[in-house]
Design a protein around this motif. Structure first.
Motif, PDB file in Angstrom:
ATOM      1  N   ASN A  44       0.815  -1.214   0.000  1.00  0.00           N
ATOM      2  CA  ASN A  44       0.000   0.000   0.000  1.00  0.00           C
ATOM      3  C   ASN A  44       0.847   1.261   0.000  1.00  0.00           C
ATOM      4  O   ASN A  44       2.037   1.241   0.333  1.00  0.00           O
ATOM      5  N   ILE A  45       0.198   2.349  -0.392  1.00  0.00           N
ATOM      6  CA  ILE A  45       0.790   3.684  -0.418  1.00  0.00           C
ATOM      7  C   ILE A  45      -0.038   4.578   0.493  1.00  0.00           C
ATOM      8  O   ILE A  45      -1.270   4.557   0.440  1.00  0.00           O
ATOM      9  N   HIS A  76      -5.013  -4.890  -8.505  1.00  0.00           N
ATOM     10  CA  HIS A  76      -3.715  -5.501  -8.213  1.00  0.00           C
ATOM     11  C   HIS A  76      -3.534  -5.781  -6.722  1.00  0.00           C
ATOM     12  O   HIS A  76      -2.465  -6.252  -6.305  1.00  0.00           O
ATOM     13  N   GLY A  77      -4.540  -5.465  -5.917  1.00  0.00           N
ATOM     14  CA  GLY A  77      -4.435  -5.696  -4.476  1.00  0.00           C
ATOM     15  C   GLY A  77      -3.662  -4.628  -3.736  1.00  0.00           C
ATOM     16  O   GLY A  77      -3.264  -4.832  -2.584  1.00  0.00           O
ATOM     17  N   PHE A 101      -1.928   3.005  11.199  1.00  0.00           N
ATOM     18  CA  PHE A 101      -3.171   2.278  10.961  1.00  0.00           C
ATOM     19  C   PHE A 101      -3.386   2.038   9.475  1.00  0.00           C
ATOM     20  O   PHE A 101      -3.652   0.904   9.045  1.00  0.00           O
ATOM     21  N   LEU A 102      -3.266   3.074   8.663  1.00  0.00           N
ATOM     22  CA  LEU A 102      -3.541   2.937   7.232  1.00  0.00           C
ATOM     23  C   LEU A 102      -2.548   2.010   6.543  1.00  0.00           C
ATOM     24  O   LEU A 102      -2.900   1.314   5.581  1.00  0.00           O
ATOM     25  N   GLU A 120      -4.651  -3.837   9.533  1.00  0.00           N
ATOM     26  CA  GLU A 120      -5.896  -3.452  10.196  1.00  0.00           C
ATOM     27  C   GLU A 120      -6.780  -2.605   9.280  1.00  0.00           C
ATOM     28  O   GLU A 120      -8.000  -2.561   9.454  1.00  0.00           O
ATOM     29  N   ALA A 121      -6.167  -1.945   8.300  1.00  0.00           N
ATOM     30  CA  ALA A 121      -6.905  -1.096   7.355  1.00  0.00           C
ATOM     31  C   ALA A 121      -7.126  -1.815   6.026  1.00  0.00           C
ATOM     32  O   ALA A 121      -7.197  -1.181   4.974  1.00  0.00           O
ATOM     33  N   SER A 122      -7.270  -3.128   6.069  1.00  0.00           N
ATOM     34  CA  SER A 122      -7.342  -3.932   4.846  1.00  0.00           C
ATOM     35  C   SER A 122      -8.542  -3.593   3.962  1.00  0.00           C
ATOM     36  O   SER A 122      -8.534  -3.897   2.764  1.00  0.00           O
TER      37      SER A 122
END
Length: 295
Positions: A137-138, A177-178, A230-231, A235-237
């Motif tokens: 993630n970004i 792309h997940g 968090f992001l 946990e922020a899935s």
């Protein structure tokens, strides 16, 4: 209890001071291997040493990541040293001037385009092929000024609005792309940018900036880093395309409501991180970060 970023690899741009220092140290404390990225004049080496002294894993990258080759080299360093990339934090940014628009320095505007926008574009572009492999993630740095606009820093707010809109588009584009993409929107934070002694604000602007916060105080870099954590975590899935404002209520405020807050409620929380570079942020034009963005 398992730490929230155990086994993850993260790049934090602008990671040597202010909010970036807090993110780097928070992520390392939560188990991530961190690439602390900054300019040669940033205290990157000190932050890396401090993380390592606390038992964390960190390396430094010095370079201007608004330039394509430097952005790719930063990502490659993470791959070479840690074997993968899970998280990109586009925290790098500058705040070099305040003025009404007809007096706003063109040089400062160009400088923000380079260091607020090109950095996020180049780093995201370089990182995405590797984040797709790890379903990573970004998280990028927006601003309450990018949401509302703000007088005397109108061009700055414009650059942050770009980052926030860019992130929303990228979130939808990369979902297949997940890869999750989100933003954090800080309000007035206790860094070099919001003090007249270390940033471009004069005393009136500094006072009004703080008094415009419903909670009546500046936020701390650690309070912002908590939201980045968090992001960036699993946990922020189910969170993508979002902007989380960490602004003490500024985006909802219509007056100088902070003046009404009693003194005992204006005290900042102590926090857990040892932050030593909060007032060394990028609040003036540096020669090393000027120039063109492409070669």
């Amino acid at each position: 209890m398992k730490r929230r970023l155990e086994g993850k690899v993260a790049i934090v741009t602008g990671g040597g001071s202010g909010i970036g220092e807090a993110i780097s140290k928070k992520f390392a404390a939560e188990g991530a291997s961190v690439v602390v990225c900054g300019l040669p004049s940033d205290p990157v080496r000190k932050v890396v040493d401090e993380i390592q002294a606390s038992g964390g894993k960190a390396i430094g990258y010095l370079g201007d990541v608004s330039i394509e080759d430097s952005a790719e080299a930063c990502v490659q360093l993470a791959l070479d040293d840690f074997g993968k990339l899970d998280i990109l934090i586009n925290n790098a940014g500058v705040f070099p001037a305040t003025a009404e628009l007809d007096k706003y320095p063109v040089e400062a505007f160009e400088y923000m385009i380079k260091n607020n926008i090109y950095t996020a574009f180049m780093m995201s572009r370089a990182a995405l092929p590797h984040l797709q492999k790890t379903k990573g993630n970004i998280v990028s740095a927006g601003s309450e000024a990018g949401q509302m606009g703000s007088p005397m820093i109108t061009p700055y707010g414009g650059t942050k609005a770009w980052v926030m809109t860019f992130s929303r588009g990228l979130a939808v584009e990369q979902a297949k792309h997940g890869v999750r993409v989100n933003c954090v929107g800080p309000g007035p934070i206790d860094t070099a940018w919001t003090h007249k002694e270390t940033g471009p604000m004069d005393s009136k602007m500094e006072k009004n900036t703080v008094n415009g916060v419903p909670l009546g105080r500046r936020g701390t870099p650690e309070e912002v880093a908590n939201v980045y954590l968090f992001l960036a975590s699993d946990e922020a899935s189910y969170v993508t395309g979002a902007t989380y404002f960490v602004d003490g209520g500024v985006t909802l405020s219509k007056s100088l409501s902070g003046e009404e807050v009693p003194a005992h409620l204006k005290q900042q929380p102590a926090g857990d991180l040892h932050l030593n570079h909060g007032k060394e942020g990028h609040a003036k034009i540096r020669k090393e970060a000027t120039g063109t963005m492409t070669v």
